[in-house]
Structures are given as C-alpha cells and as structure tokens.
Write an enzyme that holds these catalytic residues in place. Structure first.
Site, PDB file in Angstrom:
ATOM      1  N   GLY A  13       0.784  -1.291  -0.058  1.00 56.42           N
ATOM      2  CA  GLY A  13       0.056   0.172   0.060  1.00 56.42           C
ATOM      3  C   GLY A  13       0.887   1.224  -0.002  1.00 56.42           C
ATOM      4  N   SER A  14       2.052   1.284  -0.672  1.00 58.85           N
ATOM      5  CA  SER A  14       2.663   2.413  -0.525  1.00 58.85           C
ATOM      6  C   SER A  14       2.036   3.600  -1.549  1.00 58.85           C
ATOM      7  CB  SER A  14       4.286   2.379  -0.867  1.00 58.85           C
ATOM      8  OG  SER A  14       4.594   1.992  -2.363  1.00 58.85           O
ATOM      9  N   ASN A  15       1.463   3.289  -2.561  1.00 56.33           N
ATOM     10  CA  ASN A  15       0.964   4.261  -3.473  1.00 56.33           C
ATOM     11  C   ASN A  15      -0.518   4.599  -2.614  1.00 56.33           C
ATOM     12  OD1 ASN A  15       1.800   4.974  -6.252  1.00 56.33           O
ATOM     13  ND2 ASN A  15       1.914   2.811  -6.150  1.00 56.33           N
ATOM     14  N   ARG A  67     -14.203 -14.795 -10.879  1.00 55.66           N
ATOM     15  CA  ARG A  67     -13.980 -13.400 -10.903  1.00 55.66           C
ATOM     16  C   ARG A  67     -15.249 -12.617 -10.755  1.00 55.66           C
ATOM     17  NH1 ARG A  67      -9.530 -11.757 -12.112  1.00 55.66           N
ATOM     18  NH2 ARG A  67      -8.622 -13.440 -13.617  1.00 55.66           N
ATOM     19  N   LEU A  95     -10.410  -6.761 -13.193  1.00 56.24           N
ATOM     20  CA  LEU A  95     -11.871  -6.594 -12.728  1.00 56.24           C
ATOM     21  C   LEU A  95     -12.521  -7.273 -14.050  1.00 56.24           C
ATOM     22  CD1 LEU A  95     -11.549  -3.085 -11.040  1.00 56.24           C
ATOM     23  CD2 LEU A  95     -11.703  -5.263  -9.982  1.00 56.24           C
ATOM     24  N   ASN A 109      -6.481   3.362 -12.522  1.00 53.51           N
ATOM     25  CA  ASN A 109      -5.258   2.505 -12.240  1.00 53.51           C
ATOM     26  C   ASN A 109      -3.878   3.198 -12.378  1.00 53.51           C
ATOM     27  OD1 ASN A 109      -3.998   0.006 -11.544  1.00 53.51           O
ATOM     28  ND2 ASN A 109      -3.792  -0.685 -13.733  1.00 53.51           N
ATOM     29  N   HIS A 111      -0.100   1.861 -13.412  1.00 52.45           N
ATOM     30  CA  HIS A 111       0.648   1.064 -14.068  1.00 52.45           C
ATOM     31  C   HIS A 111       2.301   1.445 -14.273  1.00 52.45           C
ATOM     32  CE1 HIS A 111       1.537  -2.529 -16.691  1.00 52.45           C
ATOM     33  NE2 HIS A 111       1.876  -1.647 -17.634  1.00 52.45           N
TER      34      HIS A 111
HETATM   35  C1  GRF Z   1       2.971  -0.473  -7.628  1.00 56.42           C
HETATM   36  O1  GRF Z   1       4.329  -0.579  -8.466  1.00 56.42           O
HETATM   37  C2  GRF Z   1       1.769  -0.295  -8.516  1.00 56.42           C
HETATM   38  O2  GRF Z   1       2.067   0.501  -9.917  1.00 56.42           O
HETATM   39  C3  GRF Z   1       1.521  -1.551  -9.042  1.00 56.42           C
HETATM   40  O3  GRF Z   1       1.816  -2.448  -7.982  1.00 56.42           O
HETATM   41  C4  GRF Z   1       2.806  -1.864  -7.147  1.00 56.42           C
HETATM   42  C5  GRF Z   1       1.938  -1.433  -5.912  1.00 56.42           C
HETATM   43  O4  GRF Z   1       2.868  -1.121  -4.865  1.00 56.42           O
HETATM   44  N1  GRF Z   1       0.236  -1.660  -9.861  1.00 56.42           N
HETATM   45  P1  GRF Z   1       2.214  -0.446  -3.498  1.00 56.42           P
HETATM   46  O5  GRF Z   1       1.283  -1.531  -2.826  1.00 56.42           O
HETATM   47  O6  GRF Z   1       1.121   0.687  -3.846  1.00 56.42           O
HETATM   48  O7  GRF Z   1       3.127  -0.238  -2.492  1.00 56.42           O
END
Ligand code: GRF
Length: 195
Positions: A13-15, A67, A95, A109, A111
């Site tokens: 969950g860093s994003n 799914r 999804l 999303n 990517h």
């Molecule tokens: C990120 O590199 C994102 O682009 C990809 O999965 C990774 C998730 O990292 N879809 P985090 O869980 O947000 O740290």
C-alpha cells in the site's frame, strides 16, 4: 463537491499512503476524500496502515472465488459507501465487466510501465531485463482490457545508472507516489477531459 473515493489495494500500500498523505495535507485536499480502503487480501499490510490512520477499511477475500462472483460481492459491498471513483493502487486482480460497467470511466489504475509498451504484471522486471534507460509510469482509466483504457497521463522515470531490479523499482515508485496524486487531481478537479 469533493469526490468520494474507494482505494483498492492488495499488498503493502505505498501508493495508498502517498494518496492519503496528499488528501490530508497535499494536492488532493480540496478535491477528494477517502470513503473506504478496500482489499481482496485480508493480509494486506496496507489495510493495517489505513486502519491505524483512522480510515474505514473493508475486505472481501477473493481467494478461490470466480471473477464475476467476487466482483458482484464487491459491487454490493460498495453500495453503502457510494464512491464516485475507485482508485486501484496495487490491486492485484483483474476486474470483470460486472464492476467495470457499474463504474464506467470511474475506475483509475496506476501501471508501472508505458501501457503502449508493456501490459500486465511484472512491469519492473520487464523494464530491468530489457535494460531500459528510461521508462514511464502510466495512470489510466480501466476498461475491459488489461491496461488498455484511456490514458490520463504518463510520467518519465530516468533509469540511467540503475544496476539492480531493486533500484529500478525504487526510482519508479518514487515517481508513482508523486505522479498518481497529480493525475488524480486532474480528474477530480475536472481538468482532465475525455476526448
Ligand atoms: C506498484 O508498482 C503499482 O504501480 C503496481 O503495483 C505496485 C503496488 O505497490 N500496480 P504498493 O502496494 O502501492 O506499494
């Protein structure tokens, strides 16, 4: 009106953390609020972090589910949170149209590659194995293909001198954390327009 968002995660969950920081005291402050942090994985580290920070969290385990069956449960669950947008942040599950049609043009999303060059999982490995000197992070709307939806924006990552996969990932993630909130701002503020 601030947009209500549901952030979907599967792991660390860093994003998500970067987005929450920007909601609390950064560029997303005026444009959105996090109504829910959702995961398909009960073990996701990010869920714990979100809970500790006082956010509403929810989880429906996806393991062993088809799914469409899983997506129907998610659509039902989301109803009481009435999110305007779903923000995928490391959500490691494709999804189906069940949810994509319900939230048409409202699922976003990130990517970790240029979606014109590489789709699917393993983007940083691909980037590293191909010794790219530069890559791009893409933020896009989710359509019924895999990483094929309308692009909101792309941001360059300089990889010159990066010697390990870890270094490639580290540089990419630093850009992701900054750029995702910028792209979200464009959408939520109405600056982004569909062609
Ligand atoms: C990120 O590199 C994102 O682009 C990809 O999965 C990774 C998730 O990292 N879809 P985090 O869980 O947000 O740290």
């Amino acid at each position: 009106m601030k947009k209500r968002i549901a952030i979907f995660i599967s792991g660390r969950g860093s994003n998500m953390v970067a987005i929450l920081d920007n909601i609390e005291r950064g560029k997303l402050k005026e444009v959105c609020e996090a109504a829910l942090i959702f995961s398909n994985n009960p073990e996701a580290k990010g869920l714990e972090i979100a809970r500790e920070r006082g956010y509403k969290t929810g989880c429906i385990p996806s393991k062993g589910k088809q799914r469409e069956e899983f997506d129907r449960q998610v659509v039902e669950y989301l109803k009481s949170f009435s999110p305007d947008y779903i923000v995928l942040a490391g959500f490691m599950r494709i999804l189906s149209p069940v949810i994509i049609r319900e939230y048409s043009n409202r699922i976003i999303n990130i990517h970790p590659a240029d979606t014109d060059q590489f789709q699917g999982v393993g983007a940083y490995e691909w980037t590293f194995n191909n010794k790219l000197e530069e890559t791009k992070i893409t933020v896009h709307f989710v359509d019924e293909g895999v990483d094929t939806g309308p692009v909101i924006g792309k941001r360059k990552v300089d990889l010159r001198g990066a010697k390990t996969l870890h270094e490639v990932e580290e540089r990419g993630l630093a850009v992701e954390h900054d750029f995702y909130s910028e792209a979200l701002y464009d959408v939520f503020s109405g600056r982004y327009k569909f062609n």
